[in-house]
Scaffold this motif. Structure first.
Motif, PDB file in Angstrom:
ATOM      1  N   GLU A   1       0.826  -1.214   0.000  1.00  0.00           N
ATOM      2  CA  GLU A   1       0.000   0.000   0.000  1.00  0.00           C
ATOM      3  C   GLU A   1       0.857   1.259   0.000  1.00  0.00           C
ATOM      4  OE1 GLU A   1      -4.255  -0.578   1.769  1.00  0.00           O
ATOM      5  OE2 GLU A   1      -2.805  -1.202   3.309  1.00  0.00           O
TER       6      GLU A   1
ATOM      7  N   THR B   1      -7.754  -6.128  -0.027  1.00  0.00           N
ATOM      8  CA  THR B   1      -8.305  -5.286   1.044  1.00  0.00           C
ATOM      9  C   THR B   1      -9.790  -4.973   0.904  1.00  0.00           C
ATOM     10  OG1 THR B   1      -7.876  -3.197  -0.102  1.00  0.00           O
ATOM     11  CG2 THR B   1      -6.069  -4.110   1.246  1.00  0.00           C
ATOM     12  N   GLU B   2     -10.303  -5.010  -0.313  1.00  0.00           N
ATOM     13  CA  GLU B   2     -11.671  -4.589  -0.639  1.00  0.00           C
ATOM     14  C   GLU B   2     -11.931  -3.121  -0.275  1.00  0.00           C
ATOM     15  OE1 GLU B   2     -14.481  -7.411   0.923  1.00  0.00           O
ATOM     16  OE2 GLU B   2     -13.711  -9.022  -0.343  1.00  0.00           O
ATOM     17  N   LYS B   3     -10.884  -2.318  -0.243  1.00  0.00           N
ATOM     18  CA  LYS B   3     -11.036  -0.895   0.065  1.00  0.00           C
ATOM     19  C   LYS B   3     -11.610  -0.140  -1.129  1.00  0.00           C
ATOM     20  CE  LYS B   3      -7.331  -0.492   3.487  1.00  0.00           C
ATOM     21  NZ  LYS B   3      -6.022   0.142   3.766  1.00  0.00           N
ATOM     22  N   ASP B   4     -12.480   0.822  -0.826  1.00  0.00           N
ATOM     23  CA  ASP B   4     -13.118   1.612  -1.873  1.00  0.00           C
ATOM     24  C   ASP B   4     -12.118   2.412  -2.713  1.00  0.00           C
ATOM     25  OD1 ASP B   4     -15.676   0.727  -1.339  1.00  0.00           O
ATOM     26  OD2 ASP B   4     -16.148   2.405   0.006  1.00  0.00           O
ATOM     27  N   CYS B   5     -11.018   2.856  -2.110  1.00  0.00           N
ATOM     28  CA  CYS B   5     -10.049   3.659  -2.874  1.00  0.00           C
ATOM     29  C   CYS B   5      -9.470   2.849  -4.033  1.00  0.00           C
ATOM     30  CB  CYS B   5      -8.950   4.199  -1.977  1.00  0.00           C
ATOM     31  SG  CYS B   5      -7.939   2.955  -1.142  1.00  0.00           S
ATOM     32  N   TYR B   6      -9.273   1.558  -3.850  1.00  0.00           N
ATOM     33  CA  TYR B   6      -8.749   0.726  -4.929  1.00  0.00           C
ATOM     34  C   TYR B   6      -9.837   0.409  -5.950  1.00  0.00           C
ATOM     35  CZ  TYR B   6      -4.950   0.423  -1.609  1.00  0.00           C
ATOM     36  OH  TYR B   6      -3.954   0.743  -0.720  1.00  0.00           O
TER      37      TYR B   6
ATOM     38  N   TYR C   1      -7.173  -4.206  -4.289  1.00  0.00           N
ATOM     39  CA  TYR C   1      -8.610  -4.326  -4.045  1.00  0.00           C
ATOM     40  C   TYR C   1      -8.975  -5.766  -3.658  1.00  0.00           C
ATOM     41  CZ  TYR C   1     -13.626  -4.404  -4.627  1.00  0.00           C
ATOM     42  OH  TYR C   1     -14.965  -4.579  -4.409  1.00  0.00           O
TER      43      TYR C   1
END
Length: 181
Positions: A90, A117-122, A114
């Motif tokens: 990251e 992490t499944e983070k929205d930013c990715y 993504y």
């Protein structure tokens, strides 16, 4: 062992290393304890390892993608190493994402990050990279299959059209080869 080297090197240097070499052939031969590979200090006359670094955003983003995938693979085996690996991935992505000329590598890293992490930013970075994917379908289009669910139906149609065009391009290329029907 490679993951330990890359992550450890990054932690020590604050950047990726390109290579580590020795001054003479004898140091390349490992017999016994690895502590014997390099003398205890850096003094004139002692033989030491030489570490090379570079400013290479393409390589940094590619490594971020590989580290993100490695973190997923390591989660159930070595949680601490997986967490540290993801942290480095990251960080590499963050410091490199705005560089010029690395759109494909940025898209690849965003996909792996993504998936890890499944983070929205990715997810947002993947969506913003759709034109990059569509124009480079032959090289990085395979990544889309892994995250196709983040796209709208209209975007999925664009992806399918690009896949069909790529298939036509491959078939034309194959037909042009001698002896291939």
């Amino acid at each position: 062992h490679g993951l330990l080297s890359v992550v450890g090197g990054y932690k020590s240097l604050g950047r990726l290393y390109r290579g580590i070499i020795c001054e003479d052939l004898r140091q390349y031969v490992l017999l016994g304890d690895p502590a014997n590979m390099t003398p205890g200090g850096v003094n004139p006359g002692e033989k030491s390892r030489l570490v090379f670094t570079e400013d290479n955003p393409s390589r940094e983003l590619t490594t971020a993608a590989q580290l993100a995938a490695s973190a997923r693979a390591m989660r159930d085996y070595d949680k601490k190493l997986a967490e540290e690996t993801l942290r480095v991935a990251e960080e590499l992505y963050e410091i490199t994402k705005d560089k010029e000329g690395v759109a494909s590598q940025k898209a690849h890293a965003a996909v792996e990050l993504y998936l890890t992490t499944e983070k929205d930013c990715y997810k947002e970075a993947i969506l913003a990279s759709l034109p990059v994917f569509l124009s480079n379908m032959m090289h990085i289009g395979w990544l889309l299959a892994r995250v196709v669910s983040v796209f709208s139906e209209e975007q999925k149609k664009q992806i399918m059209d690009a896949v069909k065009d790529s298939a036509k391009e491959i078939n034309t290329w194959l037909e042009d080869k001698d002896g291939v029907n």
